[in-house]
Every structure is written in C-alpha cells, then in structure tokens.
Design a protein around this motif. Structure first.
Motif, PDB file in Angstrom:
ATOM      1  N   ASP A 139       0.999  -1.243   1.896  1.00 28.98           N
ATOM      2  CA  ASP A 139       0.026  -2.529   2.227  1.00 28.98           C
ATOM      3  C   ASP A 139      -1.005  -2.291   3.103  1.00 28.98           C
ATOM      4  N   SER A 142      -2.810   1.808   2.188  1.00 25.64           N
ATOM      5  CA  SER A 142      -2.678   2.053   0.685  1.00 25.64           C
ATOM      6  C   SER A 142      -2.561   3.638   0.445  1.00 25.64           C
ATOM      7  N   SER A 143      -1.507   3.736   1.228  1.00 23.94           N
ATOM      8  CA  SER A 143      -0.768   5.076   1.060  1.00 23.94           C
ATOM      9  C   SER A 143       0.546   5.105   0.621  1.00 23.94           C
ATOM     10  N   HIS A 144       0.857   5.406  -0.631  1.00 22.04           N
ATOM     11  CA  HIS A 144       2.331   5.140  -1.162  1.00 22.04           C
ATOM     12  C   HIS A 144       3.164   6.534  -1.235  1.00 22.04           C
TER      13      HIS A 144
END
Length: 319
Positions: A139, A142-144
């Motif tokens: 969140d 933006s790194s999943h």
C-alpha cells in the motif's frame, strides 16, 4: 489439541501477566496496568531489556504427559531406538507409571522433574509479522510481495533497496495500523503454550527493537496473557541503541530450548549448546529451509505448534 493428547483438565491454570515499570498504559478504552518484580537497568546489562513476573503456586494435582517420539532419538538420526523399537512410536510396557499406548503418563506434581526452561521467538513463531508487513509495503510503496519470496529474512534483499532504506520502511510500519492491529497469532500457538506452561518455564526472546517494546508487551498480554515469565528484547536492526545476541540472552535465562524461525539464530544458539526447534509453519517459510542448520545435531525442524508441543513433551518425558 489438549483433548487429543489426553491432558488432565487440572493442568489448565492462569498466572498474572508480567508488568511493565511505567505504571500503566491505555490501548483504546482498555487500561493495562504494569508492575515489575525487578528494576530496569538504564545502563544496560542483563536487566536492561528484561521483564519479570512472579509465578503463582499451583495446587497439588496430577500431571499427564503424552507419548510422542523421543526428541533424543530423533536428534541422533535414529529411526530405531537402542532397544530395537521404532523411534517414531512408543509402546508402553511399564504399567507402573500409569501409561499405555492410548493413555499418557500421569504422576503427582511433586514427582515432576524441574521445569524445562524454553525461550520463544515472537515474529513468525507467535505472530505473522511478514504477512502484515507485506500489506504495508504494497500500500505504501506499491511493491507487492508474498511470504514465499522471502528466501532470506533480510528485507532489503527482497525489496531491492539498501539495508538502511529497509530499516526505515520497517520503522515506518511500526507506526501504522498494519503493525499495531494487523499481526495475528500463529494458529495453534495459544493452546500449545497453555498446555506447555504446566511443564515449562516460558520466556520470550525476540530480536524486536526497543522502540516497539510497549506495543509488543500489549500484544503479548492480549494474546498470550500469563504464559511468559520474562520478556527480552534483542534490539536487532534498530536505528539506535545496543543489541544483544539471542544466544547471550538464552544463556542468561539458562534456557535449554529455543523456538525460532531464523536459521542464523538457530545456528548461533545451537553452537552455544542450546537445543533449537526451527519453526517453519506448514513448510511456508523459505528462509528457514537451510540445509546446514538441519545437519546440526541440536537443531530439529518443526512445521506447526502441535509438533513443538510433541517435541518438548517428549524431551520432558525422557528426562
């Protein structure tokens, strides 16, 4: 689990939670009071990151010990015991102790050996730290990532950033609801520790930083109230302050067993003569799968809290 292993109902008991010296704190509308058996040492030393709680005396009763495989036999790499029997099962022939293949040993409390001193890690052993952290990173940055990507428990290597940047992100995480509300207990931990508290002196030995000490105490009080006698913070990967090796903390406790998910800590403590149960919840922790650690005779791999309970009870039963 308690019913499956045949625990005597009298083994369930409660103890007051170890209290923090600041007097009191608030979590929402709930008041949490803390007192200390021993004082904090502001200059460091054994008491610097150490909390105590007095243990209440338990009424006389009977104790039931289940019959899992013997840890000593498994550690030797033997599938067959010295008497020729399979180490993975126990056929009880000595009826004088009240045991049978389907009924655990039962004996009066005063016949119990001295309690086994056990140190317990927090993150990934008591609570799902990485899962909550991944939600925050997704969140905020933006790194999943998924837990399956963490082949090592060094976040900068997974996130492709510097070590300092990773430490900064983790400390940002500490200030958010992802950390304060998002970490849930590992399945089975609460019941297993409740059962084990009858036979073990349990203490927390965590690498967590001093900056999250207050919240950690509140989280343990909420989910594992009364189960731990002492709580120690290693203050590893902290932005400031002095850190303590887990092996040093365990030795100060006279801990005979450490339950931890990190192979580096497992090796460190095993080389110091401490047995380690290397925790890999349902085989889902890539970082814990290090072949060299499995080869150390004092390191035994476990995949859930049921196996932790079985291994510790077998050690107690064979002592």
């Amino acid at each position: 689990m308690a019913h499956l292993l045949g625990y005597d109902p009298c083994s369930r008991f409660s103890r007051a939670f170890p209290h923090y010296p600041s007097g009191s704190s608030y979590e929402g509308n709930r008041h949490v009071g803390f007192t200390l058996k021993a004082c904090f040492d502001a200059n460091g030393g054994d008491n610097a990151n150490r909390l105590f709680v007095k243990e209440k005396k338990k009424p006389f009763g009977f104790t039931c010990v289940p019959l899992p495989p013997l840890l000593g036999d498994l550690e030797k790499g033997n599938s067959v015991r010295d008497d020729g029997r399979d180490a993975s099962r126990i056929d009880v022939e000595d009826k004088s102790l009240g045991g049978s293949p389907t009924k655990p040993f039962c004996f009066p409390d005063q016949q119990l050996p001295q309690k086994l001193v056990v140190a317990v890690d927090v993150d990934e052993v008591l609570g799902n730290f990485v899962s909550a952290l991944n939600e925050f990173i997704a969140d905020r940055y933006s790194s999943h990532h998924s837990v399956s990507e963490y082949h090592v428990y060094e976040f900068f290597k997974i996130w492709n950033c510097s070590r300092d940047e990773a430490n900064t992100r983790v400390h940002e995480f500490f200030e958010t609801p992802y950390f304060k509300l998002g970490i849930q207990p590992i399945p089975g931990a609460q019941m297993a520790l409740q059962n084990l508290s009858r036979f073990c002196n349990l203490s927390v030995v965590t690498s967590r930083q001093n900056v999250i000490k207050d919240h950690t105490l509140e989280w343990i009080e909420k989910h594992f109230s009364g189960l731990f006698q002492e709580i120690h913070f290693g203050n590893h990967f902290a932005l400031d302050g002095v850190s303590r090796p887990k092996s040093e903390i365990c030795r100060s406790l006279n801990a005979k067993v450490l339950i931890d998910d990190n192979p580096r800590y497992a090796t460190e403590c095993a080389e110091a003569g401490i047995r380690v149960l290397l925790f890999d919840y349902e085989n889902s922790y890539p970082w814990s799968k290090t072949e060299s650690d499995y080869q150390h005779p004092l390191v035994t791999r476990v995949i859930n809290w049921e196996e932790v309970e079985q291994q510790l009870m077998s050690l107690i039963a064979s002592s």
